[in-house]
Scaffold this motif. Structure first.
Motif, PDB file in Angstrom:
ATOM      1  N   ARG A  32       0.536  -1.668  -0.197  1.00 41.69           N
ATOM      2  CA  ARG A  32       0.670  -0.004  -0.178  1.00 41.69           C
ATOM      3  C   ARG A  32       0.590   1.116  -0.015  1.00 41.69           C
ATOM      4  N   HIS A  33       1.763   1.094   1.068  1.00 40.40           N
ATOM      5  CA  HIS A  33       2.706   2.785   0.332  1.00 40.40           C
ATOM      6  C   HIS A  33       3.457   2.798  -0.688  1.00 40.40           C
ATOM      7  N   ARG A  34       4.127   1.300  -1.876  1.00 39.18           N
ATOM      8  CA  ARG A  34       4.520   1.524  -2.636  1.00 39.18           C
ATOM      9  C   ARG A  34       3.220   2.107  -3.303  1.00 39.18           C
ATOM     10  N   SER A  35       2.689   1.643  -3.881  1.00 37.66           N
ATOM     11  CA  SER A  35       1.556   2.070  -4.344  1.00 37.66           C
ATOM     12  C   SER A  35       1.132   3.908  -4.259  1.00 37.66           C
ATOM     13  N   SER A  36       0.923   4.244  -2.858  1.00 37.74           N
ATOM     14  CA  SER A  36       0.958   5.522  -2.234  1.00 37.74           C
ATOM     15  C   SER A  36       1.642   5.990  -3.257  1.00 37.74           C
ATOM     16  N   ARG A  37       2.984   5.841  -2.936  1.00 39.96           N
ATOM     17  CA  ARG A  37       3.904   6.949  -3.570  1.00 39.96           C
ATOM     18  C   ARG A  37       4.016   6.555  -5.187  1.00 39.96           C
ATOM     19  N   LEU A  38       3.657   5.753  -5.368  1.00 39.10           N
ATOM     20  CA  LEU A  38       3.861   6.188  -7.029  1.00 39.10           C
ATOM     21  C   LEU A  38       2.854   6.956  -7.547  1.00 39.10           C
ATOM     22  N   LEU A  39       1.617   6.755  -6.924  1.00 42.17           N
ATOM     23  CA  LEU A  39       0.504   6.818  -6.998  1.00 42.17           C
ATOM     24  C   LEU A  39       0.714   9.264  -7.194  1.00 42.17           C
ATOM     25  N   ASP A  40       1.695   9.144  -5.821  1.00 40.90           N
ATOM     26  CA  ASP A  40       1.231  10.620  -5.739  1.00 40.90           C
ATOM     27  C   ASP A  40       2.153  11.059  -7.142  1.00 40.90           C
ATOM     28  N   LEU A  41       3.770   9.897  -7.108  1.00 37.76           N
ATOM     29  CA  LEU A  41       4.120  11.029  -8.204  1.00 37.76           C
ATOM     30  C   LEU A  41       3.682  11.081  -9.669  1.00 37.76           C
ATOM     31  N   LEU A  42       2.969   9.662 -10.136  1.00 37.21           N
ATOM     32  CA  LEU A  42       2.484  10.369 -11.279  1.00 37.21           C
ATOM     33  C   LEU A  42       1.151  11.285 -10.825  1.00 37.21           C
ATOM     34  N   VAL A  43       0.922  11.075 -10.594  1.00 35.85           N
ATOM     35  CA  VAL A  43      -0.515  12.583 -10.204  1.00 35.85           C
ATOM     36  C   VAL A  43       0.627  13.622 -10.357  1.00 35.85           C
ATOM     37  N   ALA A  44       1.823  14.248  -9.498  1.00 37.23           N
ATOM     38  CA  ALA A  44       2.615  15.183  -9.786  1.00 37.23           C
ATOM     39  C   ALA A  44       3.518  16.035 -10.998  1.00 37.23           C
ATOM     40  N   VAL A  45       3.326  13.923 -11.458  1.00 35.19           N
ATOM     41  CA  VAL A  45       4.359  14.688 -12.972  1.00 35.19           C
ATOM     42  C   VAL A  45       2.806  14.532 -13.334  1.00 35.19           C
ATOM     43  N   GLY A  46       1.979  14.174 -13.921  1.00 33.11           N
ATOM     44  CA  GLY A  46       0.587  14.332 -14.841  1.00 33.11           C
ATOM     45  C   GLY A  46      -0.284  16.053 -14.595  1.00 33.11           C
ATOM     46  N   GLU A  47       0.056  16.448 -13.646  1.00 36.95           N
ATOM     47  CA  GLU A  47      -0.251  17.780 -13.721  1.00 36.95           C
ATOM     48  C   GLU A  47       0.375  18.620 -14.335  1.00 36.95           C
ATOM     49  N   ALA A  48       2.149  18.427 -13.826  1.00 42.38           N
ATOM     50  CA  ALA A  48       2.872  19.225 -14.591  1.00 42.38           C
ATOM     51  C   ALA A  48       2.466  19.121 -15.746  1.00 42.38           C
ATOM     52  N   LEU A  49       2.361  18.161 -16.606  1.00 43.93           N
ATOM     53  CA  LEU A  49       2.640  17.307 -18.320  1.00 43.93           C
ATOM     54  C   LEU A  49       1.592  18.673 -18.273  1.00 43.93           C
ATOM     55  N   GLU A  50      -0.129  18.007 -18.116  1.00 43.43           N
ATOM     56  CA  GLU A  50      -0.527  18.871 -18.169  1.00 43.43           C
ATOM     57  C   GLU A  50      -0.431  20.583 -18.862  1.00 43.43           C
ATOM     58  N   ARG A  51       0.657  21.758 -18.097  1.00 43.14           N
ATOM     59  CA  ARG A  51       0.856  22.357 -18.582  1.00 43.14           C
ATOM     60  C   ARG A  51       1.560  22.285 -19.605  1.00 43.14           C
ATOM     61  N   ALA A  52       2.702  21.095 -19.759  1.00 41.02           N
ATOM     62  CA  ALA A  52       3.455  21.623 -20.690  1.00 41.02           C
ATOM     63  C   ALA A  52       3.241  21.462 -21.941  1.00 41.02           C
ATOM     64  N   VAL A  53       3.703  22.030 -23.259  1.00 36.92           N
ATOM     65  CA  VAL A  53       2.944  22.799 -24.581  1.00 36.92           C
ATOM     66  C   VAL A  53       4.411  22.825 -25.031  1.00 36.92           C
ATOM     67  N   ASP A  54       5.891  22.287 -24.528  1.00 37.66           N
ATOM     68  CA  ASP A  54       6.840  21.852 -25.266  1.00 37.66           C
ATOM     69  C   ASP A  54       7.715  20.225 -25.446  1.00 37.66           C
ATOM     70  N   PRO A  55       7.990  19.442 -26.408  1.00 32.64           N
ATOM     71  CA  PRO A  55       8.477  18.569 -26.002  1.00 32.64           C
ATOM     72  C   PRO A  55       9.617  18.862 -25.224  1.00 32.64           C
ATOM     73  N   GLU A  56      10.529  19.410 -25.694  1.00 32.27           N
ATOM     74  CA  GLU A  56      11.552  19.289 -24.142  1.00 32.27           C
ATOM     75  C   GLU A  56      11.394  19.576 -22.546  1.00 32.27           C
ATOM     76  N   VAL A  57      10.275  20.373 -22.718  1.00 31.84           N
ATOM     77  CA  VAL A  57       9.777  20.539 -20.689  1.00 31.84           C
ATOM     78  C   VAL A  57       8.809  19.370 -20.933  1.00 31.84           C
ATOM     79  N   ALA A  58       7.901  18.487 -21.684  1.00 27.53           N
ATOM     80  CA  ALA A  58       7.760  17.239 -21.149  1.00 27.53           C
ATOM     81  C   ALA A  58       8.460  16.192 -20.978  1.00 27.53           C
ATOM     82  N   ALA A  59       9.740  15.932 -21.687  1.00 28.73           N
ATOM     83  CA  ALA A  59      11.087  15.160 -21.559  1.00 28.73           C
ATOM     84  C   ALA A  59      11.902  15.421 -20.124  1.00 28.73           C
ATOM     85  N   TRP A  60      12.310  16.723 -20.252  1.00 25.91           N
ATOM     86  CA  TRP A  60      12.496  17.151 -18.764  1.00 25.91           C
ATOM     87  C   TRP A  60      11.917  16.708 -17.703  1.00 25.91           C
ATOM     88  N   THR A  61      10.594  17.121 -18.043  1.00 26.87           N
ATOM     89  CA  THR A  61       9.392  16.879 -15.985  1.00 26.87           C
ATOM     90  C   THR A  61      10.103  15.103 -15.930  1.00 26.87           C
TER      91      THR A  61
END
Length: 466
Positions: A32-61
């Protein structure tokens, strides 16, 4: 099942390792701890990528999420993308050497910087610096053809004795003891590859970490494809705008001659009148010379505003409140000497009160000049009449120019604003095409009819100021 791409002689060990990891992960709280940590990570990355409009920024994220301590914690990560028949190094994140790693990590710790917290506000300059830092390594990691690598379907950990030459090449370039290879496939072969390792800490790569890295790599692919599409759309839009600007430039250049005809006619007509019968009264001479000087000044204004007019059409026209009746009267008085010379009766009807409209005074005057010049040309030699009239029609105000000269030719009467055929009396139809464009730039429109023969009416309609 073992991951495809793993060395055959290590399959048994990999299976035993997976069984051991499965046993270690069997505790419910730990899972449960590992699943929760991965989920939090994916949510943070997903929120950042929603605002990305450049492929290089997406890759860096995504690469930052792979290497951040609060992310998956790899020491470094690289992204290779299949482009133009090659598998090219696209971006890298992380230190280049052990010495640099200790220095960077110590500085981050001292400044209490959490790299994962930075992915929401990417710094284009910092990303550019990171790309330059790894430029040489990215070139060395590149391969002449993406098809030189097998189409692996799952992520795996590779070592120096891996059977595939491309993998051994990456391990050698990075001097890695255990290199995570995450293939990303397209329909016709490899789409890209993500590489990551712990070349400084030599930390082991567990099954859960490998699967989480694979999930992030697929997120990376989706983000790069989306942002690449956005970039292509922006470039296509820029090309379209450039084409429209070129078309506007051509139309403006063609209509410039027409716009210069109006003040030239005023100046020339007045000058010829003075030459034919010089007035004895000095005040009359001064007044008529003033008309010529004003017309010449307007010629200079037309030429000077050519570039400004092009920019205005491309970027939008600034409008303000103005009195349409006063504008009509100013332009009519400017054309009156020419009307007298051509023996045309020119009258102006306007309400006693102001008719306030939304428009641009300079552009409005150009529109009325075009209509009056066409009307006077039509009546020349016919001792006709030209009427300028201002009226209000609901939310619109109308400035109408009517003349009783010859009617429009049938071809032109069907669409007098097309600019594709000549006007009556050999004038250019580009004047009316320009008129419509200028009216629409002010939020207005143009109208035409010749129902009430012999009158031909053109009108400029602008929205009333409210």
């Amino acid at each position: 099942m073992p991951h495809q791409g793993a060395p055959p002689r290590r399959l048994g060990r990999a299976q035993r390792g997976r069984a051991t990891l499965t046993a270690l992960d069997s505790g419910l709280p730990l899972r449960r701890h590992r699943s929760s940590r991965l989920l939090d990570l994916l949510v943070a990355v997903g929120e950042a990528l929603e605002r990305a409009v450049d492929p290089e920024v997406a890759a860096w994220t995504v690469l930052s999420a792979l290497t951040a301590g609060e992310g998956l914690g790899f020491n470094r990560a690289f992204f290779l993308l299949a482009q133009d028949g090659e598998l090219r190094g696209y971006l890298g994140v992380g230190p280049r050497s052990r010495e640099e790693a200790f220095k960077v990590w110590a500085e981050l710790s001292h400044r209490q910087v959490r790299p994962l917290a930075l992915i929401g506000t990417p710094d284009a300059t910092a990303i550019g610096v990171e790309r330059q830092r790894h430029a040489r390594t990215l070139v060395e990691l590149s391969l002449p053809s993406p098809h030189s690598c097998p189409s692996w379907r799952r992520a795996f950990v590779a070592h120096a004795n891996h059977p595939e030459r491309c993998v051994r090449h990456w391990v050698e370039v990075l001097d890695s003891r255990a290199l995570v290879v995450i293939p990303l496939l397209a329909d016709d072969g490899p789409w890209g590859v993500v590489l990551a390792d712990n070349f400084v800490t030599a930390a082991p790569v567990y099954l859960g970490t490998l699967e989480a890295a694979e999930s992030l790599a697929h997120v990376l692919r989706a983000a790069v494809e989306r942002t690449s599409l956005l970039r292509r759309l922006r470039e296509e839009e820029q090309r379209r705008v450039a084409t429209e600007h070129a078309t506007t430039l051509l139309a403006t250049a063609r209509s410039l001659t027409h716009e210069l005809v109006n003040p030239l006619s005023i100046a020339g007509g007045t000058a010829r009148e003075l030459a034919a019968s010089p007035p004895a009264d000095p005040s009359t001479l001064v007044r008529r010379l003033g008309v010529i000087a004003e017309a010449i000044g307007r010629i200079e204004e037309h030429v000077a505003r050519l570039a400004e007019g092009l920019a205005g059409r491309a970027n939008g026209t600034v409008t303000c409140e103005m009195d349409l009746g006063a504008l009509a009267e100013r332009v009519v008085e400017r054309f009156r000497p020419l009307a007298v010379k051509r023996q045309v009766r020119l009258v102006c009807y306007r309400p006693a009160r102001e008719v306030r409209v939304r428009g641009n005074p300079e552009i409005g005057e150009r529109c009325v000049e075009t209509l009056l010049a066409n009307a006077l040309t039509a009546c020349q030699g016919h001792r006709g009449e030209v009427q300028a009239a201002v009226s209000e029609e609901g939310e619109w105000a109308r400035l109408q120019i009517a003349d009783n000269g010859p009617p429009l030719e049938p071809e032109l009467a069907r669409n007098p604003f097309s600019g594709e055929m000549s006007m009556r009396r050999s004038s250019s139809g580009l004047g009316l095409a320009s008129l419509r464009a200028l009216a629409e730039a002010m939020g207005g429109k143009v109208d035409y009819d010749q129902i009430d023969a012999p009158w031909v009416r053109f009108a400029l309609l602008l929205r009333r100021w409210s």
